[in-house]
Scaffold this motif. Structure first.
Motif, PDB file in Angstrom:
ATOM      1  N   PHE A 400       0.923  -1.212  -0.189  1.00 47.80           N
ATOM      2  CA  PHE A 400       0.104  -0.010   0.197  1.00 47.80           C
ATOM      3  C   PHE A 400       0.878   1.279  -0.029  1.00 47.80           C
ATOM      4  O   PHE A 400       0.578   2.339  -0.691  1.00 47.80           O
ATOM      5  CB  PHE A 400      -0.947   0.154   1.308  1.00 47.80           C
ATOM      6  CG  PHE A 400      -1.718   1.250   1.590  1.00 47.80           C
ATOM      7  CD1 PHE A 400      -2.875   1.626   0.558  1.00 47.80           C
ATOM      8  CD2 PHE A 400      -1.101   2.211   2.315  1.00 47.80           C
ATOM      9  CE1 PHE A 400      -3.262   2.668   1.010  1.00 47.80           C
ATOM     10  CE2 PHE A 400      -1.749   3.468   2.277  1.00 47.80           C
ATOM     11  CZ  PHE A 400      -2.888   3.724   1.618  1.00 47.80           C
ATOM     12  N   VAL A 401       1.810   1.247   1.009  1.00 48.04           N
ATOM     13  CA  VAL A 401       2.652   2.388   1.013  1.00 48.04           C
ATOM     14  C   VAL A 401       3.415   2.999  -0.217  1.00 48.04           C
ATOM     15  O   VAL A 401       3.477   4.328  -0.360  1.00 48.04           O
ATOM     16  CB  VAL A 401       3.578   2.335   2.337  1.00 48.04           C
ATOM     17  CG1 VAL A 401       4.816   1.679   2.076  1.00 48.04           C
ATOM     18  CG2 VAL A 401       3.700   3.933   2.832  1.00 48.04           C
ATOM     19  N   TRP A 402       3.817   2.108  -0.968  1.00 47.33           N
ATOM     20  CA  TRP A 402       4.565   2.447  -2.114  1.00 47.33           C
ATOM     21  C   TRP A 402       3.688   2.828  -3.385  1.00 47.33           C
ATOM     22  O   TRP A 402       4.029   2.780  -4.521  1.00 47.33           O
ATOM     23  CB  TRP A 402       5.726   1.671  -2.386  1.00 47.33           C
ATOM     24  CG  TRP A 402       5.712   0.432  -2.688  1.00 47.33           C
ATOM     25  CD1 TRP A 402       5.006  -0.192  -3.629  1.00 47.33           C
ATOM     26  CD2 TRP A 402       6.620  -0.658  -2.036  1.00 47.33           C
ATOM     27  NE1 TRP A 402       5.168  -1.624  -3.599  1.00 47.33           N
ATOM     28  CE2 TRP A 402       5.923  -1.991  -2.262  1.00 47.33           C
ATOM     29  CE3 TRP A 402       7.417  -0.823  -0.975  1.00 47.33           C
ATOM     30  CZ2 TRP A 402       6.645  -3.236  -2.134  1.00 47.33           C
ATOM     31  CZ3 TRP A 402       7.942  -1.905  -0.603  1.00 47.33           C
ATOM     32  CH2 TRP A 402       7.719  -2.919  -1.054  1.00 47.33           C
ATOM     33  N   SER A 403       2.354   2.282  -3.263  1.00 51.24           N
ATOM     34  CA  SER A 403       1.400   2.490  -4.369  1.00 51.24           C
ATOM     35  C   SER A 403       0.269   3.537  -3.855  1.00 51.24           C
ATOM     36  O   SER A 403       0.488   4.732  -3.998  1.00 51.24           O
ATOM     37  CB  SER A 403       0.706   1.296  -4.877  1.00 51.24           C
ATOM     38  OG  SER A 403       0.332   0.690  -3.694  1.00 51.24           O
ATOM     39  N   TRP A 404      -0.518   3.018  -3.478  1.00 54.09           N
ATOM     40  CA  TRP A 404      -2.110   3.900  -3.159  1.00 54.09           C
ATOM     41  C   TRP A 404      -1.670   4.853  -1.917  1.00 54.09           C
ATOM     42  O   TRP A 404      -2.185   5.868  -2.106  1.00 54.09           O
ATOM     43  CB  TRP A 404      -3.184   3.128  -2.924  1.00 54.09           C
ATOM     44  CG  TRP A 404      -3.648   2.617  -4.144  1.00 54.09           C
ATOM     45  CD1 TRP A 404      -3.373   1.346  -4.692  1.00 54.09           C
ATOM     46  CD2 TRP A 404      -4.620   3.112  -5.214  1.00 54.09           C
ATOM     47  NE1 TRP A 404      -4.072   1.196  -5.892  1.00 54.09           N
ATOM     48  CE2 TRP A 404      -4.926   2.175  -6.081  1.00 54.09           C
ATOM     49  CE3 TRP A 404      -5.495   4.420  -5.264  1.00 54.09           C
ATOM     50  CZ2 TRP A 404      -5.345   2.504  -7.138  1.00 54.09           C
ATOM     51  CZ3 TRP A 404      -6.079   4.624  -6.130  1.00 54.09           C
ATOM     52  CH2 TRP A 404      -6.372   3.645  -7.452  1.00 54.09           C
ATOM     53  N   GLY A 405      -0.846   4.466  -1.092  1.00 58.73           N
ATOM     54  CA  GLY A 405      -0.333   5.518   0.026  1.00 58.73           C
ATOM     55  C   GLY A 405       0.316   6.821  -0.486  1.00 58.73           C
ATOM     56  O   GLY A 405      -0.287   7.719  -0.289  1.00 58.73           O
ATOM     57  N   ALA A 406       1.417   6.529  -1.158  1.00 56.62           N
ATOM     58  CA  ALA A 406       1.953   7.749  -1.628  1.00 56.62           C
ATOM     59  C   ALA A 406       1.675   8.410  -2.783  1.00 56.62           C
ATOM     60  O   ALA A 406       1.381   9.561  -2.876  1.00 56.62           O
ATOM     61  CB  ALA A 406       3.768   7.313  -1.830  1.00 56.62           C
TER      62      ALA A 406
END
Length: 508
Positions: A400-406
């Motif tokens: 999540f964090v390196w796709s939809w998060g950031a």
């Protein structure tokens, strides 16, 4: 006049200039606006798992928790008032984001950041001193006002200050600060939970004033962006600021784009009305669906309720807080990875890879929980299963964090033309806050009724959002903001909404 402004290039020619220390400094200070958002996300889940906090404000939940060891684990925290404590903030943020749009456009990005930081500071004080539910909710509402203003202005500010070729790295600094705030909050929760006398939760809630003070004071020392100065009718100041932040006198091309964008912007008297025009169909769609999908990924199930979720799955006391600290650490590490690779790999590759990783992880977590608790919710989680659950949750968080998060914050901040930018960003923030509110208010009830199927529910949305990116989101890396119209004009689907008259070519 055109709806977008581009230079005579085919794919976003990089402007001259370098990454200056001044830009790095301003982006670091501005990105601390993400700290207040992240701190609140991390802190609320921790305090709602602390017995003294529950006993004082939510005694019904406390006693249900004590009796749940041999009953349905899925429903031990199901309580609408407890969920309202978490979710009320996001309803306030939704409303505040619309007011923030006007402040950001008329007064500039930094004053919107100041207003957000100050409101959050007051809310933190009320929450730390709370004596009853009313004080808690009022405090949470002020925190929401702060987040609404900060989330509306900070991503715009950072995207406008950053050079186009490094906009991804600097823009994702906002997400790094969000994840740093989450991890910091979870570490504080772990420490304050050990304070004797049952007052640890006050320190957890009250310490939110620290990141609030940072962004409140820091915003006073930030300059306006060249884009904002131009939008507000200060072309000479915009030129000087552009020369300063790019570290070169060769700013003619970029400045010409800003001037032309301003000419378009002056013709738009009602950005809220204009944003629904056909030529902005792609931007409006992204402003709505990217934050919608970001929340339907299920990440805030982890962010808000990590300690509660881990306790539900059989982790006891400190073990649930330690597990949530582990996921917070993964968030921060993943954010650092994103900053290093986002301008090399591009946005689409990270969206697609992260989406696939999230899908597999959600399915694995749901299956592991089903194997131990079934539909009855009665059972225990052996150490091996518990370790596997934590592993897959960490893999999910990393994806999540390196796709939809950031990218859920970066991409919307870089695709809107100047004439609708503040309004579009408000829509982006308000949709995000609306569905954050819905998830926060409904999750514990959904877990009680859907049981392990809840994780399959979020996995299903993972398929939908990944397919959406594959088909409808073009690559935006290294494209100057004012040239972004070319991206839509070259896309197989969105090109039908962008006419030739919507592209105005400025001669060098």
């Amino acid at each position: 006049m055109a709806g977008g402004v581009v230079m005579n290039t085919a794919g976003g020619k990089p402007y001259p200039g370098k990454l200056t220390l001044y830009v790095v400094f301003t982006c670091v200070v501005a990105s601390t606006g993400g700290l207040i958002f992240g701190y609140d996300i991390g802190i609320s889940g921790g305090v709602t798992s602390m017995d003294p906090f529950l006993l004082k404000f939510f005694p019904e939940v406390y006693w249900k928790k004590q009796e749940a060891s041999k009953s349905n684990q899925y429903c031990r925290y199901d309580n609408q008032l407890l969920q309202a404590f978490t979710s009320s903030l996001y309803l306030a943020a939704l409303i505040a984001s619309f007011f923030a749009s006007t402040v950001t456009r008329v007064l500039g990005r930094r004053w919107s950041m100041f207003a957000g930081g100050f409101a959050f500071l007051v809310g933190a004080g009320l929450n730390g001193a709370a004596q009853n539910i009313a004080m808690l909710i009022v405090g949470r509402t002020l925190l929401g006002v702060g987040i609404g203003f900060a989330n509306q202005s900070v991503p715009l500010y950072m995207s406008e200050m950053a050079p186009a070729r490094l906009r991804g790295m600097l823009g994702t600094g906002f997400n790094l600060m969000i994840t740093t705030g989450i991890l910091t909050a979870e570490l504080i929760n772990y420490g304050t939970n050990k304070i004797k006398g049952g007052h640890g939760w006050r320190f957890s809630l009250g310490l939110a004033a620290v990141p609030a003070a940072v962004i409140t004071l820091g915003s006073l020392f930030l300059p306006d962006t060249p884009n904002s100065l131009m939008e507000r009718g200060h072309p000479d100041a915009s030129r000087r600021m552009l020369r300063h932040i790019r570290g070169t006198d060769d700013i003619g091309d970029e400045y010409a784009d800003l001037v032309a964008a301003r000419e378009v912007s002056k013709l738009v008297q009602h950005p809220w009305r204009n944003i629904v025009l056909r030529k902005y169909r792609a931007q409006l769609t992204m402003a709505v669906l990217i934050p919608f999908f970001q929340q339907l990924s299920g990440i805030n199930v982890i962010n808000f309720y990590a300690p509660v979720l881990f306790e539900t799955l059989g982790f006891k006391g400190d073990a649930s807080l330690v597990s949530s600290v582990m996921t917070g650490g993964v968030l921060v590490l993943g954010s650092l990875v994103t900053m290093l690779i986002v301008d090399r790999l591009g946005r689409r590759k990270l969206f697609l890879q992260g989406g696939a990783q999230m899908l597999v992880s959600q399915l694995a977590v749901g299956t592991l929980i089903a194997a131990r608790f079934g539909t009855s919710g009665v059972g225990e989680m052996p150490k091996g299963y518990a370790a596997a659950v934590v592993l897959f949750i960490c893999l999910y968080v990393a994806g999540f964090v390196w796709s939809w998060g950031a990218l859920g914050w970066l991409v919307p901040s870089e695709i809107f033309p100047l004439e609708i930018r503040s309004a579009a960003q408000s829509i982006n923030v308000s949709v995000n806050m609306l569905f954050t509110f819905v998830i926060a208010q409904a999750f514990l009830t959904m877990l009680c009724h859907m049981k392990f199927g809840l994780f399959y529910f979020f996995a299903g949305w993972g398929v939908v959002m990944t397919v959406f990116v594959a088909l409808f989101l073009p690559e935006t890396k290294n494209v100057p903001i004012e040239e972004m119209v070319l991206v839509w004009k070259g896309h197989w689907f969105w090109s039908r909404f962008v006419g030739d008259d919507d592209i105005h070519v400025q001669e060098p």
